[in-house]
Design an enzyme around this catalytic site. Structure first.
Site, mmCIF file in Angstrom:
data_model
loop_
_atom_site.group_PDB
_atom_site.id
_atom_site.type_symbol
_atom_site.label_atom_id
_atom_site.label_comp_id
_atom_site.label_asym_id
_atom_site.label_seq_id
_atom_site.Cartn_x
_atom_site.Cartn_y
_atom_site.Cartn_z
ATOM 1 N N GLY A 225 -14.172 7.658 -4.601
ATOM 2 C CA GLY A 225 -13.076 7.606 -3.645
ATOM 3 C C GLY A 225 -13.270 8.637 -2.547
ATOM 4 O O GLY A 225 -14.394 9.073 -2.283
ATOM 5 N N GLY A 226 -12.176 9.053 -1.935
ATOM 6 C CA GLY A 226 -12.249 9.961 -0.792
ATOM 7 C C GLY A 226 -12.338 11.424 -1.213
ATOM 8 O O GLY A 226 -12.044 11.780 -2.355
ATOM 9 N N GLY A 230 -10.818 13.554 -4.422
ATOM 10 C CA GLY A 230 -11.912 14.128 -5.216
ATOM 11 C C GLY A 230 -11.712 15.625 -5.442
ATOM 12 O O GLY A 230 -11.902 16.133 -6.554
ATOM 13 N N GLU A 245 -18.271 10.391 -6.627
ATOM 14 C CA GLU A 245 -18.940 9.546 -5.629
ATOM 15 C C GLU A 245 -17.985 9.480 -4.442
ATOM 16 O O GLU A 245 -17.018 8.723 -4.463
ATOM 17 C CB GLU A 245 -19.183 8.146 -6.201
ATOM 18 C CG GLU A 245 -20.155 8.103 -7.362
ATOM 19 C CD GLU A 245 -21.596 8.296 -6.920
ATOM 20 O OE1 GLU A 245 -21.922 7.980 -5.760
ATOM 21 O OE2 GLU A 245 -22.388 8.787 -7.739
ATOM 22 N N CYS A 279 -18.924 3.173 1.904
ATOM 23 C CA CYS A 279 -19.324 4.591 1.837
ATOM 24 C C CYS A 279 -20.703 4.830 2.438
ATOM 25 O O CYS A 279 -21.002 5.954 2.843
ATOM 26 C CB CYS A 279 -19.276 5.075 0.399
ATOM 27 S SG CYS A 279 -20.313 4.128 -0.703
HETATM 28 P P1 NAP Z 1 -8.913 7.239 -2.418
HETATM 29 O O1 NAP Z 1 -7.676 7.165 -1.627
HETATM 30 O O2 NAP Z 1 -9.515 8.572 -2.666
HETATM 31 O O3 NAP Z 1 -8.568 6.513 -3.824
HETATM 32 C C1 NAP Z 1 -9.553 6.288 -4.779
HETATM 33 C C2 NAP Z 1 -8.896 6.185 -6.146
HETATM 34 O O4 NAP Z 1 -8.346 7.450 -6.493
HETATM 35 C C3 NAP Z 1 -7.728 5.193 -6.196
HETATM 36 O O5 NAP Z 1 -7.727 4.543 -7.440
HETATM 37 C C4 NAP Z 1 -6.531 6.105 -6.068
HETATM 38 O O6 NAP Z 1 -5.338 5.563 -6.577
HETATM 39 C C5 NAP Z 1 -6.992 7.282 -6.887
HETATM 40 N N1 NAP Z 1 -6.262 8.517 -6.634
HETATM 41 C C6 NAP Z 1 -5.643 8.925 -5.511
HETATM 42 N N2 NAP Z 1 -5.093 10.142 -5.698
HETATM 43 C C7 NAP Z 1 -5.389 10.513 -6.966
HETATM 44 C C8 NAP Z 1 -5.101 11.661 -7.758
HETATM 45 N N3 NAP Z 1 -4.404 12.701 -7.285
HETATM 46 N N4 NAP Z 1 -5.554 11.712 -9.019
HETATM 47 C C9 NAP Z 1 -6.269 10.678 -9.531
HETATM 48 N N5 NAP Z 1 -6.557 9.559 -8.831
HETATM 49 C C10 NAP Z 1 -6.131 9.482 -7.568
HETATM 50 O O7 NAP Z 1 -10.056 6.329 -1.812
HETATM 51 P P2 NAP Z 1 -9.976 4.843 -1.233
HETATM 52 O O8 NAP Z 1 -9.232 4.876 0.055
HETATM 53 O O9 NAP Z 1 -9.552 3.895 -2.292
HETATM 54 O O10 NAP Z 1 -11.523 4.576 -0.966
HETATM 55 C C11 NAP Z 1 -12.182 5.011 0.158
HETATM 56 C C12 NAP Z 1 -13.028 6.234 -0.099
HETATM 57 O O11 NAP Z 1 -13.908 6.017 -1.195
HETATM 58 C C13 NAP Z 1 -13.914 6.538 1.091
HETATM 59 O O12 NAP Z 1 -13.928 7.920 1.336
HETATM 60 C C14 NAP Z 1 -15.275 6.054 0.628
HETATM 61 O O13 NAP Z 1 -16.362 6.633 1.285
HETATM 62 C C15 NAP Z 1 -15.229 6.402 -0.818
HETATM 63 N N6 NAP Z 1 -16.235 5.626 -1.557
HETATM 64 C C16 NAP Z 1 -17.334 6.262 -2.068
HETATM 65 C C17 NAP Z 1 -18.320 5.518 -2.718
HETATM 66 C C18 NAP Z 1 -19.530 6.171 -3.325
HETATM 67 O O14 NAP Z 1 -20.123 5.550 -4.196
HETATM 68 N N7 NAP Z 1 -19.929 7.360 -2.907
HETATM 69 C C19 NAP Z 1 -18.167 4.142 -2.830
HETATM 70 C C20 NAP Z 1 -17.046 3.535 -2.291
HETATM 71 C C21 NAP Z 1 -16.084 4.288 -1.655
HETATM 72 P P3 NAP Z 1 -4.283 4.868 -5.576
HETATM 73 O O15 NAP Z 1 -4.986 3.676 -5.036
HETATM 74 O O16 NAP Z 1 -3.138 4.574 -6.451
HETATM 75 O O17 NAP Z 1 -3.976 5.878 -4.517
#
Ligand code: NAP
Length: 476
Positions: A225-226, A230, A245, A279
């Site tokens: 995730g973001g 993270g 990741e 990503c």
């Molecule tokens: P995100 O907002 O960080 O959410 C990712 C996951 O984390 C969701 O399931 C979210 O739940 C959960 N989450 C949020 N706050 C949390 C907390 N305090 N504790 C535990 N879990 C929590 O990311 P996104 O908008 O879904 O995805 C986009 C990001 O992912 C981008 O930055 C992208 O680059 C990154 N990404 C990285 C990779 C890699 O392999 N490096 C691959 C794909 C994406 P909710 O949905 O309920 O908020």
């Protein structure tokens, strides 16, 4: 759909709407898990570590291969779910569904290669008469938290190796795209996975996250995730393994001897795949000054032909962003860059969650869209004079997942591969290339640890040493 908690499909009074970002139509609803559900899930997962560990290698491998076959038999159904709940076009979604089959198949194969080594205890004085080995043990409970942009295959990248390793898993998919993850849970159950080994908890990360992440029964948090989430997870996890990741802001270098047509075609796809919510999507392109104009012209020409709109239309090249809010945020970043002096070569207009694929030039270094992860359908072009300048510019942001270069010159390619600071360098491909079995992950703010099944298996297991002291028999 219901969520899968402690071996049962369950509903909850409070539900969450899953909406198609193209027209805001309701696709389905899922339960909003409560803090009490978190406690139930943690207790059930801790108990299920025994069942998971007892599955022998053949059983784990068979379950993974059967789950792969189950998805393969329903590719179109999975693709439609991905396309409806998320941003991907149906053609992009089909590719993700096929990759999920690969990821599960690789997991089924790698389950049989999870081996230890013999240890030469007698290689130092004091170890004489000892023999032994280490084997890799399941870690226990893996908490898998996944993002919206690859709602199926990134889930498979966590469930596949976690199950291959003999772990119990709690999966928390992104709230906007939980349906693909629930369908994958069905696939595992149909494949014969004992019902207590995997749970899929739907609900808000902000409500459930801290409780799940900080609980000592969880032995590894595998997060994609973001950066913001993270960092929060890292701060709360305590003494357990974490896999991070995270995002990026990927650079591409196009050199004068490159096949410019191919470079442009490949980078357009890399920039606008999944409406730029990727990503490893291309965000900054550094082009040697002498070929800048022809590359820019070709790039803009291909981009202008992009058909955007209804994701389920076979002809659609790019769908909407995940929410209107995200499209507005990206449009704000474009406006900020323009205010600071950037020029729009094409695109830039927004209707609801649809943002045109956008190409920017003359982007100043202080613009947010230059140094942060945009995660939207925009790309910046910059002319550069020397390879050293290109490398320094490419490395100048605080991310490092993938980088790419286009050149026909072997020395140039070697210099770039050596100089670019990141987890992977693609040569004559855009940054948007990944094989599901390769080590995948980043440096700096792009993360910690590596995925790619063989590598995840190392992260999701612990070595256990067994040492035998072979005493000489006493003289009769
Ligand atoms: P995100 O907002 O960080 O959410 C990712 C996951 O984390 C969701 O399931 C979210 O739940 C959960 N989450 C949020 N706050 C949390 C907390 N305090 N504790 C535990 N879990 C929590 O990311 P996104 O908008 O879904 O995805 C986009 C990001 O992912 C981008 O930055 C992208 O680059 C990154 N990404 C990285 C990779 C890699 O392999 N490096 C691959 C794909 C994406 P909710 O949905 O309920 O908020």
């Amino acid at each position: 759909m219901k969520m899968f908690l402690a071996g049962e499909w369950v509903d909850r009074a409070q539900t969450i709407d899953v909406r198609d970002p193209f027209d805001d139509s309701l696709v389905d609803t899922v339960p909003a898990a409560t803090p009490e559900d978190v406690e139930t899930a943690l207790a059930a997962a801790a108990a299920a570590t025994v069942t998971a560990r007892r599955l022998n290698t053949f059983e784990r491998s068979q379950i993974l291969l059967k789950a792969a076959a189950w998805v393969n038999e329903r590719l179109e159904e999975f693709a439609t779910t991905i396309a409806r709940e998320g941003s991907k076009t149906i053609r992009e979604a089909r590719k993700e569904a096929r990759r999920c089959v690969n990821t599960l198949t690789i997991s089924g194969e790698e389950a049989k290669r999870l081996v230890g080594e013999t240890i030469l205890f007698d290689s130092f004085p004091g170890g004489e008469a000892r023999k032994g080995y280490f084997e890799r043990m399941p870690i226990g409970v893996v908490l898998a938290i996944t993002p919206f942009n690859d709602p199926l295959n990134l889930v498979a990248h966590k469930l596949g190796p976690a199950i291959a390793a003999g772990n119990a898993v709690i999966l928390k998919p992104a709230t906007v795209t939980p349906l693909s993850a629930l369908k994958l849970t069905e696939a595992f159950l149909a494949a014969g996975l004992p019902r207590d080994v995997l749970q899929c908890l739907t609900g808000y990360g902000a409500v459930l996250g801290d409780r799940l992440v900080s609980d000592p029964r969880v032995r590894m948090v595998s997060f994609t995730g973001g950066v913001e989430a993270g960092l929060r997870i890292t701060a709360r996890a305590g003494l357990k393994k974490i896999g991070m990741e995270l995002g990026s802001n990927s650079p591409v270098i196009v050199w004068k001897d490159a096949d410019l047509d191919w470079a442009a075609e490949s980078c357009v796809s890399g920039a606008f795949w999944a409406a730029g919510q990727n990503c490893i999507g291309v965000q900054r392109i550094y082009v040697q000054r002498s070929v800048y104009a022809p590359f820019r012209d070709r790039f803009v020409e291909i981009t202008r032909k992009y058909r955007i709109g209804n994701k389920l239309d076979e002809a659609c090249d790019m769908g909407p962003m995940i929410t209107e809010g995200e499209a507005k945020r990206t449009a704000r970043w474009i406006a900020e860059a323009v205010e600071l002096g950037a020029t729009v070569a094409c695109g830039g207009r927004r209707t609801g969650a649809l943002l045109e694929p956008t190409v920017l030039e003359n982007v100043p270094r202080e613009a947010t869209i230059h140094h942060e992860e945009v995660f939207g359908p925009t790309v910046n072009l910059y002319p550069v004079a020397t390879l050293d300048e290109a490398i320094a510019e490419a490395n100048s942001v605080n991310f490092g997942l993938h980088a790419a270069c286009f050149t026909r010159d072997v020395d140039t390619a070697h210099r770039l591969a050596a100089g670019l600071e990141c987890g992977g360098v693609m040569i004559n491909d855009s940054t948007d290339y990944r094989l599901d079995s390769m080590p995948f992950g980043g440096i700096k703010n792009s993360g910690l640890g590596r995925e790619g099944i063989r590598f995840s298996l190392q992260e999701m297991t612990e070595p256990k040493v067994v040492c035998w002291y072979l005493r000489e028999p006493e003289q009769e």
